[in-house]
Design a protein around this motif. Structure first.
Motif, PDB file in Angstrom:
ATOM      1  N   UNK A  79      11.840   7.133   1.601  1.00  8.97           N
ATOM      2  CA  UNK A  79      11.191   6.977   2.913  1.00  8.97           C
ATOM      3  C   UNK A  79       9.769   6.435   2.849  1.00  8.97           C
ATOM      4  N   UNK A  80       9.121   6.548   1.688  1.00  4.05           N
ATOM      5  CA  UNK A  80       7.753   6.052   1.548  1.00  4.05           C
ATOM      6  C   UNK A  80       7.696   4.649   0.938  1.00  4.05           C
ATOM      7  N   UNK A  81       8.847   3.990   0.791  1.00  2.00           N
ATOM      8  CA  UNK A  81       8.886   2.703   0.094  1.00  2.00           C
ATOM      9  C   UNK A  81       8.077   1.625   0.806  1.00  2.00           C
ATOM     10  N   UNK A  82       8.225   1.525   2.131  1.00  2.00           N
ATOM     11  CA  UNK A  82       7.514   0.473   2.859  1.00  2.00           C
ATOM     12  C   UNK A  82       6.012   0.708   2.844  1.00  2.00           C
ATOM     13  N   UNK A  83       5.614   1.972   2.999  1.00  6.32           N
ATOM     14  CA  UNK A  83       4.183   2.283   2.931  1.00  6.32           C
ATOM     15  C   UNK A  83       3.645   1.984   1.536  1.00  6.32           C
ATOM     16  N   UNK A  84       4.455   2.285   0.511  1.00  5.72           N
ATOM     17  CA  UNK A  84       4.052   1.985  -0.858  1.00  5.72           C
ATOM     18  C   UNK A  84       3.894   0.497  -1.078  1.00  5.72           C
ATOM     19  N   UNK A  85       4.835  -0.281  -0.556  1.00  2.00           N
ATOM     20  CA  UNK A  85       4.737  -1.740  -0.695  1.00  2.00           C
ATOM     21  C   UNK A  85       3.476  -2.256  -0.008  1.00  2.00           C
ATOM     22  N   UNK A  86       3.175  -1.751   1.181  1.00  2.00           N
ATOM     23  CA  UNK A  86       1.989  -2.206   1.901  1.00  2.00           C
ATOM     24  C   UNK A  86       0.712  -1.898   1.116  1.00  2.00           C
ATOM     25  N   UNK A 144       3.334  -9.227  -7.110  1.00  5.23           N
ATOM     26  CA  UNK A 144       4.095  -8.052  -6.680  1.00  5.23           C
ATOM     27  C   UNK A 144       5.389  -7.930  -7.469  1.00  5.23           C
ATOM     28  N   UNK A 145       6.113  -9.034  -7.570  1.00  6.56           N
ATOM     29  CA  UNK A 145       7.377  -9.026  -8.300  1.00  6.56           C
ATOM     30  C   UNK A 145       7.166  -8.587  -9.744  1.00  6.56           C
ATOM     31  N   UNK A 146       6.128  -9.123 -10.379  1.00  6.39           N
ATOM     32  CA  UNK A 146       5.941  -8.858 -11.795  1.00  6.39           C
ATOM     33  C   UNK A 146       5.480  -7.436 -12.080  1.00  6.39           C
ATOM     34  N   UNK A 184       1.153   6.049  -7.558  1.00  2.00           N
ATOM     35  CA  UNK A 184       2.097   6.664  -6.607  1.00  2.00           C
ATOM     36  C   UNK A 184       2.745   5.647  -5.671  1.00  2.00           C
ATOM     37  N   UNK A 185       1.987   4.646  -5.250  1.00  2.00           N
ATOM     38  CA  UNK A 185       2.541   3.643  -4.335  1.00  2.00           C
ATOM     39  C   UNK A 185       3.555   2.745  -5.034  1.00  2.00           C
ATOM     40  N   UNK A 191       0.402  -1.445  -2.200  1.00  3.55           N
ATOM     41  CA  UNK A 191       0.336  -2.284  -3.397  1.00  3.55           C
ATOM     42  C   UNK A 191      -0.033  -3.714  -3.017  1.00  3.55           C
ATOM     43  N   UNK A 192       0.576  -4.224  -1.962  1.00  2.03           N
ATOM     44  CA  UNK A 192       0.303  -5.602  -1.550  1.00  2.03           C
ATOM     45  C   UNK A 192      -1.150  -5.758  -1.114  1.00  2.03           C
ATOM     46  N   UNK A 193      -1.668  -4.787  -0.396  1.00  2.13           N
ATOM     47  CA  UNK A 193      -3.063  -4.856   0.041  1.00  2.13           C
ATOM     48  C   UNK A 193      -4.014  -4.850  -1.154  1.00  2.13           C
ATOM     49  N   UNK A 194      -3.737  -3.981  -2.127  1.00 11.06           N
ATOM     50  CA  UNK A 194      -4.591  -3.918  -3.320  1.00 11.06           C
ATOM     51  C   UNK A 194      -4.514  -5.205  -4.123  1.00 11.06           C
ATOM     52  N   UNK A 195      -3.296  -5.759  -4.267  1.00 13.50           N
ATOM     53  CA  UNK A 195      -3.122  -7.021  -4.993  1.00 13.50           C
ATOM     54  C   UNK A 195      -3.849  -8.160  -4.286  1.00 13.50           C
TER      55      UNK A 195
END
Length: 402
Positions: A172-179, A223-225, A162-163, A181-185
């Motif tokens: 509207x949830x894009x920034x929260x999704x990025x955060x 993240x990019x990939x 979902x993220x 994903x980035x935290x998990x990565x």
């Protein structure tokens, strides 16, 4: 961003722009920001073959003083620390690091994961006799497989989906999704740095070139990939299924034929390529291209979709593309999509389509083809939904092995 660009008239619109302006057209982006749209196949090939004159370094842009902090295209054009905007020898080493890490993915393992997750997703809808092949299938399968390849567990990968979709949808949830994903990565990378294990994450950290790049740079490239790998692959699946459900040339695949799955996927890369336009390239000095004066620091938006339909290269767009793979859908030159990444995307997409057709052989559209709606994006080409119906079937007993 008008209605013609958002529906099936997009190809004709590209041709009209080409007929009026030639292979390079002056256009404006949101906020009346000017740039050049490259529509010509030869011109796009020339630009992507000359990274010295046409750089990927966005800091060269001569319009930065006029760009507001809240400009909506900043995520696609802005200065970023990822491989996307790295140039020169440093880019070559960074690209080799990523390419080698992806090239080590076992194709049999890739197919096994793709089949297993495809079966799992189809099990969720096969008993209903109906479903949306975008939200319930195409937009889930690539993320699950890629997360597995990077080193996430099944459960962790499922939680990320979902993220990842929120991030790529840009809502509207894009920034929260990025955060998220980035935290998990970051957590995955840190654990692999402490204890190497199978997967792309470990191979990135322990490659010979990894010492040239910081933890943050490797994290940014992960993240990019995963984002660049997920959404275009999801759209490749969705666009191919749409073609196969609406075009009689591919009806054999719905009855068990296999050769036309690959043909449909190839046709989509010509006619409805998931990656439509990309920003871009920036000129390092004044130059001439296709009779146009391009000033130093000008932005060139590369239209892979328009170039694939360039009338100088394909005068008859009604002809079947067959096995012709000279499309520019994966880019060209040193900043093209890495070949191993292309192979992984193709493996996920083709397996996903084949498993779906095996499991739901009489699948058909639940609406008229004209009712299908494309997502409103200037960069990517994909359906908002693909509602289908089929004869309800029992859950799989394949266990991911066919």
């Amino acid at each position: 961003m008008g209605p013609r660009f958002q529906n099936n008239d997009r190809a004709r619109l590209y041709r009209e722009i080409y007929e009026q302006h030639g292979p390079i057209a002056p256009v404006v982006l949101p906020g009346d920001v000017p740039c050049w749209l490259v529509l010509g196949y030869r011109e796009l090939h020339q630009i992507t073959s000359d990274p010295v004159l046409f750089s990927r370094d966005s800091q060269l842009w001569n319009r930065w003083p006029e760009i507001p902090a809240d400009w909506p295209l900043l995520p696609m054009v802005g200065k970023q620390p990822s491989i996307l905007y790295t140039v020169g020898e440093r880019h070559q080493r960074r690209a080799a690091l990523i390419s080698d890490a992806l090239a080590a993915v076992d194709p049999f393992e890739l197919r096994s994961h793709s089949e297993r997750f495809a079966d799992r997703l189809i099990d969720e809808l096969c008993g209903r006799g109906s479903g949306d092949l975008i939200s319930e299938y195409a937009k889930v399968l690539p993320a699950l497989v890629l997360a597995q390849l990077y080193g996430f567990s099944d459960e962790a990968g499922a939680r990320l989906v979902p993220s990842i979709n929120a991030l790529v949808d840009g809502g509207p949830d894009a920034l929260a999704g990025r955060d998220t994903v980035k935290s998990a990565m970051s957590t995955l990378l840190a654990s692999r740095r402490a204890a190497p294990a199978a997967g792309v994450a470990s191979r990135l950290l322990y490659h010979d070139y990894a010492r040239d790049f910081s933890f943050e740079e490797i994290l940014e490239d992960m993240m990019v990939n995963i984002v660049a790998g997920h959404q275009p692959t999801a759209d490749w699946i969705g666009n191919s299924l749409r073609l196969m459900l609406t075009d009689d040339r591919f009806a054999a695949s719905l009855s068990g034929g296999r050769h036309s799955v690959a043909e449909a996927m190839n046709e989509v890369l010509w006619e409805d390529t998931p990656t439509q336009n990309i920003a871009g390239r920036w000129t390092t000095r004044d130059t001439q291209l296709a009779g146009r004066h391009i000033a130093a620091g000008d932005l060139l938006m590369l239209s892979f979709a328009a170039a694939n339909g360039d009338p100088q290269v394909r005068p008859d767009r009604g002809s079947f593309t067959g096995g012709n793979s000279a499309f520019l859908s994966f880019g060209h030159g040193e900043h093209r999509c890495p070949y191993p990444a292309q192979d992984i995307a193709e493996g996920i997409a083709r397996t996903g389509i084949e498993v779906l057709l095996d499991r739901l052989p009489d699948v058909d559209l639940a609406v008229s083809p004209q009712a299908l709606v494309w997502r409103p994006s200037p960069f990517l080409r994909g359906l908002a939904s693909l509602p289908v119906r089929f004869t309800p079937t029992p859950k799989s007993t394949a266990g991911g092995s066919r």
